[in-house]
Design an enzyme around this catalytic site. Sequence first.
Site, PDB file in Angstrom:
ATOM      1  CB  SER A 122      16.167 -41.343  -8.479  1.00 23.27           C
ATOM      2  OG  SER A 122      17.185 -40.473  -8.005  1.00 23.27           O
ATOM      3  CD  GLU A 141      -1.268  -2.297   2.203  1.00 23.10           C
ATOM      4  OE1 GLU A 141      -2.015  -2.810   3.042  1.00 23.10           O
ATOM      5  OE2 GLU A 141      -0.077  -2.647   2.012  1.00 23.10           O
ATOM      6  CB  CYS A 165      -0.358  -3.876   8.812  1.00 26.89           C
ATOM      7  SG  CYS A 165       0.664  -2.478   8.325  1.00 26.89           S
TER       8      CYS A 165
END
Length: 388
Positions: A173, A57, A80
């Site tokens: 893997s 803001e 806030c």
Amino acid sequence: MPSSVEFDEQMMRRALALARRALGETSPNPMVGAIVAKNRRLIAEGYHYRAGTPHAEIHALKAAGTRARGADLYVTLEPCSTHGRTPPCTDAIIEAGIRRVVVATKDPNPRHAGRGLDLLKEAGIKVEMGLLAEEAARFNECFNKWIRAGTPFVIAKAAMSLDGKIATAGGKSKWITGEPARALVRELRRGVDAIMVGWRTVALDDPRLTVRLRGVKHQPWRVVVDARGESGLKANVYTDEHKARTMVVTSKLAPAAWRKQLADRGVAIIECATVAAVSDRRSTRSERPAVGDRRYSDRIDLRDALRRLGEREITSVLAEGGGRLLGALMDQRLVDKLVFFYAPKIIGGREAPTAIEGEGIKALADAVTLRNVEWRRLGEDLVVTAYC
């Protein structure tokens, strides 16, 4: 020109897109975007870059300047209202002369939820709540969990064959899935505070567990779960340039010399409780287990470990394996979300490790039922995302 309803939604979607620019950078704060508009025209915008810097803001209001008077402010999270690392945003909004504030979601902190909205209303500002609330809440799901529970949001990730194998019987893997899937994993790593693996994964794969995306500076913590100090000291996570971003979750069972060598390198050591073995659940957990005492398993109490990570302001954990770690997390119902990749391959074999091991369940009624399941294709692979 779009209708007022359409314009409001466009602005909020734009604010969410702005907030995402700071993915992985704002923790332990949420990602937030804000837009100042007047007469259905965008005037200024801003987003929260990182913790300790001005909120979204403030950036948007500063860019708007005097044009903010009589304008509308769109913000993805309730402004806030308390002093923290920065002054309260509600004061700046009131001083700027904003006439209307459109908010997606309330502050998830129970101590502050709704307080900022009330202050704005008391100042004569029109407040509208809930625009794209579901999208905004999911956007900050990690922060929301941490601020309410004090423990990180846990994402279980695994890449496997169609028969659920994460490696061959010989431990190979790389690579089960294709490049598009691996690119998404790098994006997942970018958005979390920590990547967690078990000591066997470190021993077998020797992963670096870094983001490796061009232009991305954020490197999440590497968390190795190793109750007995069995991961080798030459592993990449203990020796590379990011070793000071490595944590070892261990216990009193680990040799003091092993712990000291890691600590001397800058590796953080977190000592946690252990979990009693299945065969001796009635053992007194307050007893101090001796090295080699098989009444105790080599498993860390993961609930305790997550609590300690939360205390260090780690809001999110990507658990990448292996199967024993993911199984233990599922057994204790500690997973919030899973992202599983399936490759069109069959590995087979009793000795090949599976994605989820652990104790498992005996009755189907006890199975983990997933919610909000989404499937999509990535190249030749499939990825499923779901919530536990």
